[in-house]
Design a protein around this motif. Structure first.
Motif, PDB file in Angstrom:
ATOM      1  N   GLN A 196       0.829  -1.194  -0.114  1.00  0.00           N
ATOM      2  CA  GLN A 196       0.032   0.102   0.039  1.00  0.00           C
ATOM      3  C   GLN A 196       0.817   1.403   0.009  1.00  0.00           C
ATOM      4  N   ALA A 210       2.211   1.689  -3.434  1.00  0.00           N
ATOM      5  CA  ALA A 210       1.201   2.150  -4.324  1.00  0.00           C
ATOM      6  C   ALA A 210       1.123   3.548  -4.135  1.00  0.00           C
ATOM      7  N   ARG A 245       4.086   5.554  -5.694  1.00  0.00           N
ATOM      8  CA  ARG A 245       3.998   5.425  -7.127  1.00  0.00           C
ATOM      9  C   ARG A 245       3.072   6.453  -7.852  1.00  0.00           C
ATOM     10  N   GLU A 246       1.871   6.532  -7.098  1.00  0.00           N
ATOM     11  CA  GLU A 246       0.733   7.632  -7.649  1.00  0.00           C
ATOM     12  C   GLU A 246       1.440   9.020  -7.486  1.00  0.00           C
ATOM     13  N   MET A 292      -1.616   0.529 -11.863  1.00  0.00           N
ATOM     14  CA  MET A 292      -1.745  -0.288 -10.470  1.00  0.00           C
ATOM     15  C   MET A 292      -2.105  -1.577 -10.527  1.00  0.00           C
ATOM     16  N   TYR A 313       0.836  -3.520 -11.336  1.00  0.00           N
ATOM     17  CA  TYR A 313       1.605  -3.467 -10.047  1.00  0.00           C
ATOM     18  C   TYR A 313       1.027  -4.689  -8.988  1.00  0.00           C
ATOM     19  N   ILE A 314      -0.261  -4.591  -8.632  1.00  0.00           N
ATOM     20  CA  ILE A 314      -0.721  -5.539  -7.972  1.00  0.00           C
ATOM     21  C   ILE A 314      -0.619  -6.915  -8.299  1.00  0.00           C
TER      22      ILE A 314
END
Length: 122
Positions: free
Chosen positions: A41, A44, A47-48, A85, A88-89
């Motif tokens: 998390q 993430a 990254r955003e 995303m 990535y996940i």
């Protein structure tokens, strides 16, 4: 409230009332899974924010904390982020997907079995 009165350790340790529910038989495995999820998390979010910084630099040539916080992606940018995303996940949790796929193909040889077979041939 001033930032000096905030205790980040205390905030990080905040929890719901009552005993913590355990879902897996091995609590150590569950703890590790929870730590992994928290790290995924956090990455993430990084990254955003990095995507935001890159887009602001391309558009304006400069970045401020205020411009990062105020940034609202256009629809196509949000769609791009969503796809990135998902990818990535999928990479992070691919071992789980591979386990599901392996369960549907129980007769397939493992990589160790294939390697052993090749090692035995003359």
């Amino acid at each position: 409230m001033s930032t000096q009165s905030i205790d980040p350790v205390k905030l990080a340790g905040a929890k719901s009332k009552g005993k913590r529910p355990w879902f897996l038989e091995d609590t150590d495995v569950e703890r590790l899974m929870n730590i992994t999820h928290a790290l995924v998390q956090e990455v993430a979010v990084i990254r955003e924010r990095m995507d935001t910084i890159e887009r602001l630099l391309e558009r304006d040539g400069k970045v401020t904390k205020e411009s990062i916080e105020a940034y609202k992606p256009a629809r196509f940018e949000a769609d791009e982020r969503g796809l990135l995303m998902q990818e990535y996940i999928a990479r992070v949790f691919r071992i789980m997907q591979q386990d599901v796929e392996a369960a549907s193909m129980p007769d397939e040889a493992s990589s160790a079995e294939v390697a052993e077979e090749f090692a035995q041939t003359d």
